[in-house]
Scaffold this active site. Structure first.
Site, PDB file in Angstrom:
ATOM      1  N   GLY A  70       2.431   8.624   1.366  1.00 11.83           N
ATOM      2  CA  GLY A  70       2.730   9.422   2.548  1.00 11.83           C
ATOM      3  C   GLY A  70       4.219   9.494   2.838  1.00 11.83           C
ATOM      4  CG  ASN A 151       0.827   6.112  12.800  1.00 14.11           C
ATOM      5  OD1 ASN A 151       1.353   7.142  13.247  1.00 14.11           O
ATOM      6  ND2 ASN A 151       1.503   4.996  12.641  1.00 14.11           N
ATOM      7  CD  GLN A 179      -3.588   6.816  10.222  1.00 19.65           C
ATOM      8  OE1 GLN A 179      -4.790   6.600  10.342  1.00 19.65           O
ATOM      9  NE2 GLN A 179      -2.765   5.926   9.695  1.00 19.65           N
ATOM     10  CB  SER A 199      -1.015   8.219   2.276  1.00 20.14           C
ATOM     11  OG  SER A 199      -0.994   6.935   1.703  1.00 20.14           O
ATOM     12  N   GLY A 200      -3.204   8.247  -0.339  1.00 18.43           N
ATOM     13  CA  GLY A 200      -4.493   7.790  -0.874  1.00 18.43           C
ATOM     14  C   GLY A 200      -5.036   6.531  -0.225  1.00 18.43           C
ATOM     15  CG  HIS A 201      -2.465   3.186   1.356  1.00 14.23           C
ATOM     16  ND1 HIS A 201      -2.445   2.331   2.420  1.00 14.23           N
ATOM     17  CD2 HIS A 201      -1.312   3.888   1.414  1.00 14.23           C
ATOM     18  CE1 HIS A 201      -1.299   2.500   3.093  1.00 14.23           C
ATOM     19  NE2 HIS A 201      -0.606   3.441   2.497  1.00 14.23           N
ATOM     20  CB  THR A 237       5.181   7.929 -16.550  1.00 18.14           C
ATOM     21  OG1 THR A 237       6.233   8.046 -17.510  1.00 18.14           O
ATOM     22  CG2 THR A 237       3.834   7.991 -17.242  1.00 18.14           C
ATOM     23  CB  CYS A 324       7.459  -8.244  17.431  1.00 18.11           C
ATOM     24  SG  CYS A 324       7.543  -7.748  19.149  1.00 18.11           S
TER      25      CYS A 324
HETATM   26  C1  LIG Z   1       0.588   5.236   6.649  1.00 25.63           C
HETATM   27  C2  LIG Z   1       1.271   6.428   7.166  1.00 25.63           C
HETATM   28  C3  LIG Z   1       2.357   7.011   6.499  1.00 25.63           C
HETATM   29  C4  LIG Z   1       2.972   6.375   5.265  1.00 25.63           C
HETATM   30  O1  LIG Z   1       2.138   6.470   4.147  1.00 25.63           O
HETATM   31  P1  LIG Z   1       2.402   5.509   2.890  1.00 25.63           P
HETATM   32  O2  LIG Z   1       1.470   6.005   1.846  1.00 25.63           O
HETATM   33  O3  LIG Z   1       2.069   4.134   3.354  1.00 25.63           O
HETATM   34  O4  LIG Z   1       3.828   5.669   2.517  1.00 25.63           O
HETATM   35  C5  LIG Z   1       2.917   8.156   7.004  1.00 25.63           C
HETATM   36  N1  LIG Z   1       2.426   8.740   8.114  1.00 25.63           N
HETATM   37  C6  LIG Z   1       1.373   8.229   8.792  1.00 25.63           C
HETATM   38  C7  LIG Z   1       0.868   8.933   9.999  1.00 25.63           C
HETATM   39  C8  LIG Z   1       0.765   7.057   8.347  1.00 25.63           C
HETATM   40  O5  LIG Z   1      -0.258   6.553   9.024  1.00 25.63           O
END
Ligand SMILES: *Cc1c(COP(=O)(O)O)cnc(C)c1O
Length: 397
Positions: A70, A151, A179, A199-201, A237, A324
């Site tokens: 992301g 988020n 999100q 973002s995949g995760h 790659t 924090c």
């Molecule tokens: C997690 C997040 C990102 C960053 O994504 P990554 O794959 O961790 O770099 C960006 N924007 C939002 C709203 C997110 O929740």
């Protein structure tokens, strides 16, 4: 019992995604740029993943660029649009005050490079209207970048309406949909989105993999120089196993979106109802247009970090809104943006659920969290002052 309720931070890779990845480590491990059979099989898989993801977004495969996540997608999308604007003398950008740092810090950098940015007020609910966007657009506006869903506090923004305004005004529109994708329906065509980050995760795919969607006709800007991968725009790659895992996770998320949403929303609402009963508590974010899995509260007279650690000791893993942990004592910019005073923003908690959370876990949270707050308040001098009237409550009951 151990409860993971921090799915907005990252998710567990699903079994299906993991299994989809394995062949690309063990069998089809060629480099997609290689001309031999190993390479060509890898290339075919890569393009298959691109097609599937494009289809889910309502895009065409040529509009999909694989990135490291992301953050990179946000950087690349915003910089691409900014560069395109600058070539026409347009150096104004419209965004919001509560974007992810991947967006905000990119914008701050662009400000140093001569761009001007209007940060829209997100109000006490934490959203912006299409009308606010319309009012902010100027003849020299190069880009509007507004996140799809926040988020921290879970608000879902009126992206289709904002997209329509941008299209009408002829201004490029980017949305950080990290999100949203995999959790709620997203369609770049119907919603007039020109650039999008995912973002995949965040939807049970592997970490370190993402997508930038960029509409045909907009030139992607290289952040790095190197090989000819991703049509010369994103060298290096390709992380094929991770890309295959991301594509599979997205397939899976979309196949089950309706039932997952129903299940997750029910758990979310039970938590919101239960935690709302804690005296001097307030829900953060849009109560209606809200991500299925997001629960965000502020509790008066509490330090979020202390709450997080006590909850962790009880097996409940959540996130506190304050930053924090990142080494600064500043409270979350998101909570400040919705008007929470510093001391209230410090007492925040975010729970983010997914479909593998259970009712039993929700019940556990509802037992443990109020007890943790009681305990912290009983030790707090601030709470004592609030109780004996030396200090006024900010969150009324
Ligand atoms: C997690 C997040 C990102 C960053 O994504 P990554 O794959 O961790 O770099 C960006 N924007 C939002 C709203 C997110 O929740």
């Amino acid at each position: 019992m151990r409860v993971y309720a921090d799915n907005a931070a990252t998710t567990k890779v699903s079994r299906r995604a993991l299994e989809a990845m394995m062949p690309y480590y063990e069998t089809i491990y060629g480099n997609p740029s290689s001309l031999h059979t190993y390479g060509q099989e890898a290339k075919e898989a890569l393009e298959n993943a691109r097609e599937r993801i494009a289809k889910h977004l309502g895009a065409s495969p040529r509009e999909i660029y694989f990135t490291s996540g992301g953050t990179e997608s946000d950087n690349m999308a915003i910089r691409s649009a900014a560069a395109m604007g600058a070539r026409k003398g347009k150096k104004h950008i419209v965004s919001t005050a509560f974007e992810h740092h991947a967006v905000l810090h990119t914008l701050k950098k662009l400000e140093k490079e001569g761009f001007e940015v209007t940060y829209l007020d997100v109000g006490s609910v934490g959203t912006v209207t299409a009308e606010q966007v319309r009012q902010a657009i100027r003849p020299d506006t190069a880009l509007v970048t507004v996140m799809y869903a926040n988020n921290e506090i879970g608000s879902i923004l009126p992206i289709a309406e904002i997209g329509a305004v941008c299209r009408e005004k002829g201004v490029l529109f980017h949305t950080d949909a990290v999100q949203a994708v995999g959790h709620i329906p997203v369609n770049v065509e119907k919603e007039h989105i020109d650039l999008l980050s995912l973002s995949g995760h965040k939807f049970h795919g592997p970490r370190g993999t993402g997508v930038m969607y960029i509409r045909k006709g907009i030139a992607p800007l290289n952040l790095m120089e190197g090989g000819a991968q991703e049509r010369n725009r994103r060298p290096g790659t390709e992380n094929l196993p991770a890309i295959m895992g991301m594509a599979e996770a997205l397939d899976e998320a979309l196949e089950h979106m309706e039932e997952n949403t129903r299940k997750i929303t029910a758990m979310r609402d039970k938590l919101i109802e239960g935690l709302g009963k804690i005296p001097h508590s307030v829900l953060n974010g849009d109560p209606v247009n809200r991500l299925p899995g997001n629960v965000s509260f502020c509790f008066e007279g509490i330090e979020g970090e202390a709450m997080l650690l006590l909850l962790d000791a009880e097996g409940v893993c959540v996130s506190s809104g304050s930053a924090c942990t990142s080494g600064s004592l500043d409270p979350s910019h998101v909570l400040l943006a919705i008007g929470r005073p510093h001391e209230i923003a410090h007492g925040s908690v975010r729970l983010s659920l997914c479909e593998t959370n259970t009712d039993a876990e929700v019940d556990h949270i509802l037992t443990v969290l109020p007890a943790v707050i009681d305990r912290l308040r009983s030790m707090s001098p601030v709470w004592r002052d609030l109780q004996n009237g030396k200090r006024e409550f900010v969150i009324k009951d």
